[in-house]
Design a protein around this motif. Structure first.
Motif, PDB file in Angstrom:
ATOM      1  N   THR A  78       0.605  -5.597   1.133  1.00 55.39           N
ATOM      2  CA  THR A  78       1.403  -4.407   0.883  1.00 55.39           C
ATOM      3  C   THR A  78       2.678  -4.425   1.718  1.00 55.39           C
ATOM      4  O   THR A  78       2.705  -5.026   2.800  1.00 55.39           O
ATOM      5  N   THR A  79       3.702  -3.782   1.216  1.00 53.34           N
ATOM      6  CA  THR A  79       4.958  -3.689   1.956  1.00 53.34           C
ATOM      7  C   THR A  79       4.964  -2.485   2.895  1.00 53.34           C
ATOM      8  O   THR A  79       5.874  -2.341   3.698  1.00 53.34           O
ATOM      9  N   THR A  80       3.949  -1.640   2.797  1.00 50.53           N
ATOM     10  CA  THR A  80       3.869  -0.450   3.638  1.00 50.53           C
ATOM     11  C   THR A  80       3.200  -0.771   4.973  1.00 50.53           C
ATOM     12  O   THR A  80       2.558  -1.803   5.135  1.00 50.53           O
ATOM     13  N   GLU A  81       3.315   0.165   5.930  1.00 50.33           N
ATOM     14  CA  GLU A  81       2.706  -0.016   7.244  1.00 50.33           C
ATOM     15  C   GLU A  81       1.237   0.368   7.268  1.00 50.33           C
ATOM     16  O   GLU A  81       0.511  -0.036   8.172  1.00 50.33           O
ATOM     17  N   ARG A  82       0.802   1.148   6.302  1.00 49.18           N
ATOM     18  CA  ARG A  82      -0.571   1.654   6.264  1.00 49.18           C
ATOM     19  C   ARG A  82      -1.209   1.363   4.920  1.00 49.18           C
ATOM     20  O   ARG A  82      -0.526   1.129   3.937  1.00 49.18           O
ATOM     21  N   ILE A  83      -2.536   1.462   4.917  1.00 45.74           N
ATOM     22  CA  ILE A  83      -3.291   1.396   3.667  1.00 45.74           C
ATOM     23  C   ILE A  83      -4.093   2.684   3.606  1.00 45.74           C
ATOM     24  O   ILE A  83      -4.890   2.975   4.513  1.00 45.74           O
ATOM     25  N   GLU A  84      -3.845   3.461   2.581  1.00 45.82           N
ATOM     26  CA  GLU A  84      -4.469   4.774   2.429  1.00 45.82           C
ATOM     27  C   GLU A  84      -5.987   4.698   2.604  1.00 45.82           C
ATOM     28  O   GLU A  84      -6.651   3.862   1.989  1.00 45.82           O
ATOM     29  N   LYS A 127      -7.716   3.737   5.194  1.00 48.73           N
ATOM     30  CA  LYS A 127      -8.200   2.666   6.067  1.00 48.73           C
ATOM     31  C   LYS A 127      -7.626   2.823   7.467  1.00 48.73           C
ATOM     32  O   LYS A 127      -6.474   3.203   7.634  1.00 48.73           O
ATOM     33  N   THR A 128      -8.454   2.536   8.455  1.00 54.59           N
ATOM     34  CA  THR A 128      -7.992   2.438   9.833  1.00 54.59           C
ATOM     35  C   THR A 128      -7.815   0.954  10.117  1.00 54.59           C
ATOM     36  O   THR A 128      -8.702   0.154   9.827  1.00 54.59           O
TER      37      THR A 128
END
Length: 103
Positions: A4-10, A12-13
């Protein structure tokens, strides 16, 4: 492997494992290079170079994923691509991101 290009994954920690990257240098054969050079005179899409860059991105991504898997990652976040011309008709493609594990 989630990329993913995002910093987080919905939902998930994440535990950061570190940088992972993959790169390749690709070139076209001389015959294709001459044909593509002629194409610049009339304009239009340089399909052979598009194919070369698509193949290079795919290989760089595959190598990045392999490095992430070796770190024990479940995903790679902040995925980015960079490219540079090495010489006429040859390009380096780098895929990189942050390997993470779900906790």
């Amino acid at each position: 492997m989630i990329l993913t290009t995002t910093e987080r994954i919905e939902g998930k920690t994440l535990e950061t494992l570190g940088l992972c990257k993959g790169s390749t240098i690709q070139t076209r054969n001389i015959g294709r290079d001459i044909t593509q050079s002629l194409k610049t005179l009339v304009g239009g899409e340089l399909k052979a170079y598009n194919e070369m860059m698509n193949e290079a991105r795919a290989l760089a991504t595959k190598r990045m994923v392999a490095e992430a898997e070796a770190l024990g990652a479940d995903a790679v976040v902040c995925v980015r691509y960079a490219s540079a011309s090495v010489m006429s008709g040859a390009a380096e493609v780098l895929a990189y991101g942050t390997a993470v594990k779900f906790i």
